[in-house]
Design an enzyme around this catalytic site. Structure first.
Site: not given
Ligand code: FAD
Ligand code: NAP
Length: 318
Positions: A134, A137-138
């Site tokens: 990302c 992010c970094d």
């Molecule tokens: P997610 O966080 O991916 O959550 C989705 C959830 O759905 C997961 O917990 C998963 O287990 C669940 N799920 C999936 N399929 C199913 C199913 N069929 N049934 C039930 N549950 C399910 N963003 C920033 O703003 N700043 C940062 O510094 C930053 N650094 C990052 C560093 C890393 C290493 C990573 C991996 C990401 C980073 N991000 C950062 C990005 C950020 O984490 C994501 O944009 C954010 O988490 C997205 O949120 P979301 O709720 O859409 O999805």
């Protein structure tokens, strides 16, 4: 019958749960098989969440999101949704991996998407310690330093352009002699003085020590190796969109998706199926940031409240 079923317990799902339950919906359940918090809990430091002055770990940032939502009545069920189907009366049926089923008036898909890894030595070991997926992010951590970008698609080129504004030099490592990204975008990259394209080259190993990454070894076309002395390696080799729950028996998706599987939504997070919403990284054009995923979730929750009230009013009128 649930008013609102939330699939996924990341920032999008948790923010939706807070607003839906605090906004008056009575039966709100969030389904998440693991610990809620989403993929940001893998990050050791987040410094771009607005209002959060201290650099904290993703785990620390997300710690209070679940209790904040459950305080207003949202229920958390530790289960994975295998399939969402829509019934003739317009309500939804969730079939769980555990074998249970749930009925819901409206559903939010907030299942995220995960970056693919390229599969070279040291990549996983140094993830979060010099290897990143990302740039938003970094990238800032490498201001004035050299970085390498792996990949040749739209994402790699877009992110390399973003990094070129911050880093002193960006090496773009691509395994073929032609980019997948459109020529106009590649031309913009080639015009940058601090970008070097390393074509027909494969990353072989990320090297590092306790302090993090110290360099990247790449194998060139003729079999020779080149050492790039970079402290940061960014990998953009595609993403896995977690849309399995939308897949129907006939092999099609319940709602419209892009050709690479992201859910299409309008500005109010509505899919093309009434009562079905999507939010966060699983949706098309998501900026893939915690604050944006949370905002999507809030919009979806407010829209679900309006949808349910309209449906209930229609039914009372009949
Ligand atoms: P997610 O966080 O991916 O959550 C989705 C959830 O759905 C997961 O917990 C998963 O287990 C669940 N799920 C999936 N399929 C199913 C199913 N069929 N049934 C039930 N549950 C399910 N963003 C920033 O703003 N700043 C940062 O510094 C930053 N650094 C990052 C560093 C890393 C290493 C990573 C991996 C990401 C980073 N991000 C950062 C990005 C950020 O984490 C994501 O944009 C954010 O988490 C997205 O949120 P979301 O709720 O859409 O999805
Ligand atoms: P992508 O198009 O699948 O490109 C992945 C790139 O990574 C390819 O160049 C691929 O090489 C390379 N790659 C794959 N596995 C690798 C490995 N193990 N080692 C080294 N390199 C590897 O992924 P994306 O760039 O994330 O894009 C995904 C989709 O989103 C695409 O359809 C894209 O058009 C779309 N998108 C659009 C925009 C936009 O329109 N602005 C922006 C971002 C993404 P090869 O080329 O040799 O296969």
């Amino acid at each position: 019958m649930l008013d609102f079923a939330i699939i996924g317990g990341g920032p999008a799902g948790l923010a939706a749960g807070l607003y839906a339950s605090r906004g008056g919906l009575k039966e709100v359940a969030m389904f998440e098989p693991g610990m809620p918090g989403g993929q940001i809990t893998q990050s050791s430091e987040i410094e771009n969440y607005p209002g959060q002055l201290e650099v904290v770990s993703g785990m620390d940032l997300m710690e209070s999101w679940l209790p904040q939502a459950t305080r207003f009545g949202m229920r958390h069920e530790m289960d994975e949704v295998a399939r969402i189907t829509r019934r003739e009366d317009g309500t939804f049926l969730l079939t769980m991996v555990s074998g249970k089923t749930h009925e819901a008036l409206s559903v939010l898909v907030a299942t995220g998407s995960v970056p693919k890894m390229a599969g070279f030595a040291g990549e996983k070991e140094f993830l979060g310690r010099g290897v990143s997926t990302c740039a938003t992010c970094d990238g800032f951590f490498y201001k004035g330093k050299e970085v390498a970008v792996i990949g040749g698609g739209d994402t790699a080129i877009e992110e390399a352009l973003y990094l070129a504004d911050l880093a002193s030099k960006v090496y773009v490592i691509h395994r073929r002699d032609a980019f997948r990204a459109p020529p106009a975008m590649v031309d913009r990259l080639k015009a940058r003085e601090n970008v070097e394209l390393v074509m027909e080259a494969k990353p072989a190993e990320v090297c590092g020590d306790q302090s993090g990454v110290t360099g990247l070894k790449v194998t060139l076309k003729d079999g020779s190796e080149r050492d790039l002395p970079v402290p940061g390696v960014f990998i953009f080799v595609g993403r896995i969109v977690r849309n399995n729950a939308l897949l129907q028996e006939g092999g099609h998706y319940l709602c419209e998706t892009t050709e690479w599987g992201e859910v299409k939504v309008d500005l109010r997070m509505h899919t093309d199926v009434a009562g079905l919403f999507a939010a966060g990284d699983v949706r098309e054009h998501a900026p893939k940031q915690v604050v944006c995923a949370a905002s999507d979730g809030v919009i979806a929750a407010l829209e679900a409240i309006a949808y349910i009230n309209e449906e209930k009013a229609k039914n009372e009128g009949n």
